[in-house]
Design an enzyme around this catalytic site. Structure first.
Site, PDB file in Angstrom:
ATOM      1  N   GLY A  70      31.888   1.163  28.365  1.00 24.11           N
ATOM      2  CA  GLY A  70      32.917   0.914  29.363  1.00 24.11           C
ATOM      3  C   GLY A  70      33.896  -0.141  28.888  1.00 24.11           C
ATOM      4  O   GLY A  70      33.701  -0.778  27.865  1.00 24.11           O
ATOM      5  N   GLY A 132      28.492   3.648  28.647  1.00 26.09           N
ATOM      6  CA  GLY A 132      29.323   4.610  29.370  1.00 26.09           C
ATOM      7  C   GLY A 132      29.545   5.906  28.607  1.00 26.09           C
ATOM      8  O   GLY A 132      29.799   6.948  29.222  1.00 26.09           O
ATOM      9  N   GLU A 155      23.012  -2.489  27.329  1.00 25.42           N
ATOM     10  CA  GLU A 155      23.616  -3.376  28.339  1.00 25.42           C
ATOM     11  C   GLU A 155      22.914  -4.709  28.507  1.00 25.42           C
ATOM     12  O   GLU A 155      23.527  -5.676  28.951  1.00 25.42           O
ATOM     13  CB  GLU A 155      23.689  -2.661  29.690  1.00 25.42           C
ATOM     14  CG  GLU A 155      24.706  -1.530  29.745  1.00 25.42           C
ATOM     15  CD  GLU A 155      24.175  -0.198  29.267  1.00 25.42           C
ATOM     16  OE1 GLU A 155      23.022  -0.151  28.771  1.00 25.42           O
ATOM     17  OE2 GLU A 155      24.894   0.806  29.384  1.00 25.42           O
ATOM     18  N   ASP A 163      23.242   1.620  33.231  1.00 25.17           N
ATOM     19  CA  ASP A 163      23.775   2.245  34.446  1.00 25.17           C
ATOM     20  C   ASP A 163      24.206   3.681  34.118  1.00 25.17           C
ATOM     21  O   ASP A 163      23.508   4.361  33.392  1.00 25.17           O
ATOM     22  CB  ASP A 163      24.896   1.365  35.039  1.00 25.17           C
ATOM     23  CG  ASP A 163      26.089   1.200  34.107  1.00 25.17           C
ATOM     24  OD1 ASP A 163      25.937   1.403  32.887  1.00 25.17           O
ATOM     25  OD2 ASP A 163      27.181   0.856  34.595  1.00 25.17           O
TER      26      ASP A 163
END
Ligand code: QUE
Length: 392
Positions: A70, A132, A155, A163
């Site tokens: 991300g 992501g 992460e 996520d």
């Protein structure tokens, strides 16, 4: 529209079209900005309704990465700006309008749309596929990895947690491998990606043009089998290029390392493996040791809480937890240390073994009532509507 993502269509020999999406921000390893996410969502929605489009091809520009994750730098800026204007409690509850809330909710909505897309989506996973990027790939109907693919959910390194639906797919990996990969951010090669179920086919990167050419000549009256046949042929010819898997031979070691009666003990045991004789295990353990202690506890709690949840439910849970990592967790400090100042010495809020239960529990308090959740409209697709699977 974003200039960091390109859209094209290619005409098939039998008169249909294949939509081509190229993540085109190679300097940032095609990391996903909010503009890219919104452009992708709009185009996928349009192509879903366009009868001429029979399939979507998704790839990254350049030869380094599919997508490194991300746009955490933009998230960092938004968090820091918010903090100068308000106390963390206020930021946590100023939820719907904030950039952070928009970023994560739009990203997870996009990931969900790919999981349920009504046409084949071929994700060309060449090079780096992290965070992501895995979120985009995980839901594609046909997930290709090349021999040089490197995947990870890293992460914990930046004070976040896996996520983009990882609380769903990590829980569905063999044995304790998903838990270990999420907790340590360990790297996966292409063979590992096939083993843990994040990819369906391994195809050499040199075959990209031939694969696309094959798709353009295929018989598109049956889209799923058109894609399956072309990918199967090229995967067969790439078989000798598969790297040795790292995860499968270590499933028992991972199970033994993560055999603990409580989360704090599990984390301590894995960190102690930093001096393990097996370099793959030692590297993973060191990554956990250097990662956010709060994130480590959140990862284990989140995986446990999500074990029996559907994808939509998981994405809703993740949205709340991601906002908590931004508002009261280590996310801003992790991004600062790893990607902004690059000093690689984050001042985490806690030390391993010293994370109070109250700080963990606070991250799991949803900022929304059920009927106000930004992702309340996401629904799970019934199994009988699933598109034909890549390996079927
Ligand atoms: C953990 C992560 C990310 C990361 C590094 C980590 C992540 C991410 C990036 C990244 C990499 C290159 C870029 C960029 C971002 O790095 O999610 O903008 O140019 O996006 O250790 O989760």
């Amino acid at each position: 529209m974003s200039d960091q993502v390109r859209f094209d269509t290619l005409s098939t020999a039998d008169g249909y079209r294949i939509g081509v999406i190229t993540l085109d921000a190679p300097k940032s390893l095609n990391a996903l900005s909010l503009g890219m996410i919104d452009a992708l969502q709009a185009r996928l929605d349009a192509w879903a309704a366009d009868e001429a489009i029979v399939a979507v091809w998704l790839e990254g520009a350049g030869d380094k990465a599919f997508c490194a994750g991300g746009d955490v730098v933009a998230l960092y800026r938004a968090i820091v700006e918010g903090r100068t204007n308000a106390d963390p409690e206020a930021v946590a509850h100023r939820n719907d309008e904030s950039f952070v809330a928009r970023y994560f909710s739009h990203e997870y909505r996009l990931d969900h749309a790919i999981h349920g897309y009504p046409k084949p989506v071929i994700a060309w996973g060449d090079g780096i596929v992290m965070g992501g990027g895995i979120g985009l790939m995980a839901g594609a109907s046909h997930r290709v990895v090349t021999p040089r693919a490197q995947l990870a959910m890293p992460e914990i390194t930046i004070g976040l947690y896996p996520d983009v639906g990882a609380s769903w797919f990590l829980n569905r990996m063999p044995g304790r491998s998903g838990l270990f990969l999420g907790l340590t951010g360990a790297r996966l090669n292409a063979s590992d990606a096939l083993f843990v179920g994040l990819a369906d086919r391994l195809i050499d990167e040199s075959r990209r043009e031939a694969v696309i050419d094959g798709l353009l000549r295929a018989d598109w009256r049956e889209p799923a089998s058109a894609v399956g046949q072309v990918l199967r042929e090229h995967a067969g010819a790439s078989r000798a290029l598969a790297p040795d898997g790292e995860v499968a031979p270590r499933l028992d070691a991972i199970a033994a390392l993560t055999d603990a009666d409580d989360d704090a003990t599990l984390i301590r045991r894995v960190i102690a493996a930093a001096s393990d004789g097996d370099p793959w295990i030692a590297r993973a353990a060191k990554n956990l040791a250097a990662g956010s202690p709060l994130s480590a506890r959140l990862i284990l709690r989140q995986l446990s809480r999500c074990r029996r949840l559907s994808l939509s439910e998981v994405l809703r849970e993740e949205l709340g937890l991601s906002l908590a990592c931004a508002a009261r967790g280590d996310l801003a400090e992790g991004v600062r240390a790893l990607l902004i100042d690059k000093d690689k010495t984050p001042a985490w809020r806690h030390r391993h073994g010293e994370v109070p239960e109250t700080d963990i529990a606070a991250c799991f308090i949803s900022p929304w009532d059920r009927d106000r959740h930004p992702l309340r409209d996401l629904v799970d697709r019934p199994a009988e509507e699933e598109p034909a699977h890549a390996t079927g």
